[in-house]
Design a protein around this motif. Structure first.
Motif, PDB file in Angstrom:
ATOM      1  N   TYR A 135       0.838  -1.210   0.000  1.00 54.71           N
ATOM      2  CA  TYR A 135       0.000   0.000   0.000  1.00 54.71           C
ATOM      3  C   TYR A 135       0.868   1.253   0.000  1.00 54.71           C
ATOM      4  CZ  TYR A 135      -3.527   3.404   1.434  1.00 54.71           C
ATOM      5  OH  TYR A 135      -4.359   4.493   1.491  1.00 54.71           O
ATOM      6  N   HIS A 136       1.890   1.279   0.827  1.00 51.40           N
ATOM      7  CA  HIS A 136       2.751   2.459   0.914  1.00 51.40           C
ATOM      8  C   HIS A 136       3.641   2.606  -0.322  1.00 51.40           C
ATOM      9  CE1 HIS A 136       1.604   3.900   4.870  1.00 51.40           C
ATOM     10  NE2 HIS A 136       1.611   2.646   5.306  1.00 51.40           N
ATOM     11  N   LYS A 137       3.955   1.503  -0.985  1.00 50.05           N
ATOM     12  CA  LYS A 137       4.665   1.616  -2.260  1.00 50.05           C
ATOM     13  C   LYS A 137       3.809   2.350  -3.280  1.00 50.05           C
ATOM     14  CE  LYS A 137       7.729  -2.441  -2.167  1.00 50.05           C
ATOM     15  NZ  LYS A 137       8.024  -3.742  -2.827  1.00 50.05           N
ATOM     16  N   MET A 138       2.520   2.019  -3.279  1.00 50.15           N
ATOM     17  CA  MET A 138       1.618   2.685  -4.207  1.00 50.15           C
ATOM     18  C   MET A 138       1.432   4.159  -3.838  1.00 50.15           C
ATOM     19  SD  MET A 138       0.827   0.635  -6.607  1.00 50.15           S
ATOM     20  CE  MET A 138       2.600   0.301  -6.454  1.00 50.15           C
ATOM     21  N   LYS A 139       1.395   4.433  -2.567  1.00 57.33           N
ATOM     22  CA  LYS A 139       1.304   5.830  -2.144  1.00 57.33           C
ATOM     23  C   LYS A 139       2.530   6.613  -2.608  1.00 57.33           C
ATOM     24  CE  LYS A 139       0.667   8.728   1.950  1.00 57.33           C
ATOM     25  NZ  LYS A 139       0.605   8.756   3.432  1.00 57.33           N
ATOM     26  N   ASP A 140       3.707   5.999  -2.511  1.00 59.76           N
ATOM     27  CA  ASP A 140       4.930   6.644  -2.990  1.00 59.76           C
ATOM     28  C   ASP A 140       4.895   6.833  -4.510  1.00 59.76           C
ATOM     29  OD1 ASP A 140       5.867   6.677  -0.397  1.00 59.76           O
ATOM     30  OD2 ASP A 140       7.108   4.875  -0.624  1.00 59.76           O
ATOM     31  N   ALA A 141       4.336   5.839  -5.221  1.00 56.39           N
ATOM     32  CA  ALA A 141       4.238   5.947  -6.672  1.00 56.39           C
ATOM     33  C   ALA A 141       3.327   7.105  -7.072  1.00 56.39           C
ATOM     34  CB  ALA A 141       3.713   4.634  -7.263  1.00 56.39           C
ATOM     35  N   TYR A 142       2.213   7.252  -6.372  1.00 59.68           N
ATOM     36  CA  TYR A 142       1.299   8.361  -6.654  1.00 59.68           C
ATOM     37  C   TYR A 142       1.996   9.695  -6.387  1.00 59.68           C
ATOM     38  CZ  TYR A 142      -2.982   5.575  -7.177  1.00 59.68           C
ATOM     39  OH  TYR A 142      -3.957   4.732  -7.622  1.00 59.68           O
ATOM     40  N   THR A 143       2.710   9.771  -5.275  1.00 61.81           N
ATOM     41  CA  THR A 143       3.410  11.016  -4.925  1.00 61.81           C
ATOM     42  C   THR A 143       4.415  11.391  -6.004  1.00 61.81           C
ATOM     43  OG1 THR A 143       3.136  10.530  -2.561  1.00 61.81           O
ATOM     44  CG2 THR A 143       4.821  12.146  -3.177  1.00 61.81           C
ATOM     45  N   ALA A 144       5.199  10.406  -6.470  1.00 58.82           N
ATOM     46  CA  ALA A 144       6.190  10.659  -7.518  1.00 58.82           C
ATOM     47  C   ALA A 144       5.517  11.058  -8.829  1.00 58.82           C
ATOM     48  CB  ALA A 144       7.054   9.407  -7.720  1.00 58.82           C
ATOM     49  N   PHE A 202       2.566  12.658  -9.290  1.00 60.34           N
ATOM     50  CA  PHE A 202       2.085  14.041  -9.250  1.00 60.34           C
ATOM     51  C   PHE A 202       3.246  15.035  -9.226  1.00 60.34           C
ATOM     52  CE2 PHE A 202      -1.824  12.012  -7.502  1.00 60.34           C
ATOM     53  CZ  PHE A 202      -2.695  12.482  -8.469  1.00 60.34           C
ATOM     54  N   LYS A 203       4.345  14.651  -8.603  1.00 58.11           N
ATOM     55  CA  LYS A 203       5.511  15.532  -8.583  1.00 58.11           C
ATOM     56  C   LYS A 203       6.050  15.741  -9.985  1.00 58.11           C
ATOM     57  CE  LYS A 203      10.049  16.125  -6.417  1.00 58.11           C
ATOM     58  NZ  LYS A 203      11.034  15.525  -5.469  1.00 58.11           N
ATOM     59  N   ARG A 204       6.104  14.678 -10.778  1.00 53.54           N
ATOM     60  CA  ARG A 204       6.586  14.800 -12.155  1.00 53.54           C
ATOM     61  C   ARG A 204       5.645  15.635 -13.012  1.00 53.54           C
ATOM     62  NH1 ARG A 204       8.450   9.159 -14.645  1.00 53.54           N
ATOM     63  NH2 ARG A 204       8.790  10.598 -16.407  1.00 53.54           N
ATOM     64  N   LEU A 205       4.370  15.632 -12.675  1.00 53.96           N
ATOM     65  CA  LEU A 205       3.418  16.462 -13.402  1.00 53.96           C
ATOM     66  C   LEU A 205       3.457  17.920 -12.960  1.00 53.96           C
ATOM     67  CD1 LEU A 205       0.180  14.258 -13.592  1.00 53.96           C
ATOM     68  CD2 LEU A 205       1.980  14.538 -15.306  1.00 53.96           C
ATOM     69  N   GLY A 206       4.159  18.196 -11.849  1.00 60.29           N
ATOM     70  CA  GLY A 206       4.214  19.554 -11.340  1.00 60.29           C
ATOM     71  C   GLY A 206       2.951  19.987 -10.638  1.00 60.29           C
ATOM     72  N   ILE A 207       2.230  19.026 -10.057  1.00 60.73           N
ATOM     73  CA  ILE A 207       0.960  19.307  -9.404  1.00 60.73           C
ATOM     74  C   ILE A 207       1.106  19.131  -7.898  1.00 60.73           C
ATOM     75  CG2 ILE A 207      -1.428  18.523  -9.124  1.00 60.73           C
ATOM     76  CD1 ILE A 207      -1.390  17.668 -12.024  1.00 60.73           C
ATOM     77  N   LEU A 208       0.615  20.101  -7.137  1.00 59.85           N
ATOM     78  CA  LEU A 208       0.571  19.970  -5.690  1.00 59.85           C
ATOM     79  C   LEU A 208      -0.632  19.106  -5.334  1.00 59.85           C
ATOM     80  CD1 LEU A 208       1.386  20.626  -2.788  1.00 59.85           C
ATOM     81  CD2 LEU A 208       0.032  22.736  -2.969  1.00 59.85           C
ATOM     82  N   ALA A 209      -0.385  17.848  -4.982  1.00 59.67           N
ATOM     83  CA  ALA A 209      -1.441  16.909  -4.627  1.00 59.67           C
ATOM     84  C   ALA A 209      -1.208  16.449  -3.189  1.00 59.67           C
ATOM     85  CB  ALA A 209      -1.457  15.718  -5.577  1.00 59.67           C
ATOM     86  N   ILE A 210      -2.174  16.663  -2.322  1.00 60.07           N
ATOM     87  CA  ILE A 210      -2.043  16.352  -0.902  1.00 60.07           C
ATOM     88  C   ILE A 210      -2.701  14.998  -0.614  1.00 60.07           C
ATOM     89  CG2 ILE A 210      -2.574  17.123   1.439  1.00 60.07           C
ATOM     90  CD1 ILE A 210      -2.834  19.962   0.301  1.00 60.07           C
ATOM     91  N   PRO A 211      -1.935  14.017  -0.089  1.00 55.70           N
ATOM     92  CA  PRO A 211      -2.561  12.747   0.304  1.00 55.70           C
ATOM     93  C   PRO A 211      -3.412  12.931   1.555  1.00 55.70           C
ATOM     94  CG  PRO A 211      -0.223  12.744   0.856  1.00 55.70           C
ATOM     95  CD  PRO A 211      -0.477  14.012   0.115  1.00 55.70           C
ATOM     96  N   VAL A 212      -4.690  12.642   1.442  1.00 59.30           N
ATOM     97  CA  VAL A 212      -5.659  12.920   2.502  1.00 59.30           C
ATOM     98  C   VAL A 212      -6.291  11.609   2.963  1.00 59.30           C
ATOM     99  CG1 VAL A 212      -7.791  14.144   3.064  1.00 59.30           C
ATOM    100  CG2 VAL A 212      -6.135  15.179   1.495  1.00 59.30           C
ATOM    101  N   GLU A 213      -6.332  11.403   4.273  1.00 62.70           N
ATOM    102  CA  GLU A 213      -7.060  10.255   4.805  1.00 62.70           C
ATOM    103  C   GLU A 213      -8.532  10.408   4.456  1.00 62.70           C
ATOM    104  OE1 GLU A 213      -6.537   9.338   8.867  1.00 62.70           O
ATOM    105  OE2 GLU A 213      -4.362   9.193   8.758  1.00 62.70           O
TER     106      GLU A 213
END
Length: 371
Positions: free
Chosen positions: A304-313, A315-326
């Protein structure tokens, strides 16, 4: 051949101070080098040209504007790069490995091959492409992103929540999906492709049928005289847990085959009661969905946390500020749930966010926990 060259002037002693090779392409259009090389002297310059071009002549290149002009530029049009370099430069003749220097102002020239200059196979003139722009925003385009998508010729509306991706929009989608694919592969994902049309039986066997069917489209025979049954035979997939789970159950026979994490980038269908905000709330959309299979709960958390890291990377490459929210897992289920939310003036959800710790939670989830 050299596809895009930029550089500095020759020095007074005839030595070349710096040359940046932005992109080098061989005769078949394959990239050979990106980045830059530091060189000194005409010998090194000639070595670079011979190394990547050879002595058989420069291949036909695309026209590429954007090389910075210099105050000493002679203003003569360059057949490949428009305005060229100022200062003491030279001539590069295709088919010959020699450089002829001139004392007066000049520019580096790549001479035309017989037959003229043609565009790269992947490039088209504006008249050969299709980008239907609009002067005014459509009346039903409520937010800026929807208006710009329509006016720039990226999408066109077919019906509520249904959009056609025009050629320019499709190019953008390909680039976004490729970035997503790269990050998923980097974090251990295995790509596959599953059907969009699901036997309703697969869903009826699971615990989510009664809740999930409310957002599903049924798919029945459209022929005349066909009686509509009470229960659908097929449905269009809003997600694929009920499809991938029996697949992996039949294919993996031992816990030693685990963990595995499968994903796809494919079309989904959900019956949005009130589609709005352009592509944000659509009835048909493209989604990356991943499904991990693990031997125990601890392994599932790791994946699960690998996928969270993949999502973070991603959005970062897209230049988008995306906040992971519970967030609430909803009818999709699961012990963990995070939504990546982009702060905007228009949206359906409110979040509580701490800038110091980075912790964020959906407002409705916070209220429920303290109710």
């Amino acid at each position: 051949g050299v596809g895009n060259i930029t550089g500095d002037r020759f020095g007074d002693d005839g030595g070349f101070a710096r040359m940046r090779v932005g992109r080098t392409i061989n005769a078949h259009g394959n990239a050979l080098i990106t980045g830059g090389e530091e060189i000194a002297g005409l010998t090194a310059l000639l070595h670079i040209v011979e190394r990547f071009v050879g002595l058989v002549g420069l291949p036909v290149l695309k026209r590429d504007h954007g090389v910075a002009r210099h105050e000493q530029d002679d203003g003569e049009s360059d057949p490949f790069h428009g305005p060229g370099f100022g200062g003491r430069a030279g001539w590069l003749w295709h088919g010959e490995s020699r450089v002829t220097r001139r004392k007066e102002n000049a520019q580096i020239k790549l001479l035309r091959r017989a037959g003229g200059v043609s565009l790269h196979d992947s490039m088209k003139l504006w008249s050969q492409f299709f980008i239907p722009t609009l002067k005014e925003s459509p009346a039903d385009a409520e937010i800026a992103s929807h208006q710009l998508l329509m006016r720039a010729g990226l999408v066109r509306k077919l019906s509520g929540g249904l959009y056609t991706y025009l050629p320019l929009g499709q190019r953008v989608m390909r680039k976004i999906t490729e970035i997503c694919r790269e990050e998923m592969d980097r974090h251990g994902g295995i790509e596959l492709w599953m059907p969009h049309l699901h036997p309703a039986e697969n869903w009826q066997k699971g615990p989510r049928w009664n809740a999930t069917r409310e957002i599903m489209y049924r798919a029945d025979h459209a022929g005349s005289g066909q009686k509509l049954s009470d229960e659908p035979e097929f449905v269009l997939g809003p997600t694929h847990e009920e499809i991938v789970t029996p697949l992996i159950k039949n294919e993996l026979t031992s816990y030693r085959d685990l963990p595995k994490n499968f994903y796809q980038i494919a079309t989904k269908f959900r019956n949005e009661i009130r589609p709005r905000y352009g592509l944000m709330r659509a009835r048909e959309f493209v989604m990356m969905d991943a499904y991990s299979f693990d031997a125990d709960q601890a392994g599932a958390v790791v994946n699960y946390h690998k996928m969270k890291d993949a999502y973070t990377a991603f959005f970062k490459r897209l230049g988008i500020l995306a906040i992971p929210v519970e967030a609430d897992a909803g009818i999709m289920g699961g012990d963990y749930s995070h939504e990546f939310m982009v702060p905007a003036e228009i949206g359906d959800d409110d979040i509580i966010y701490c800038e110091e710790s980075g912790y964020a939670v959906a407002f409705v989830v916070r209220l429920c926990r303290h109710a």
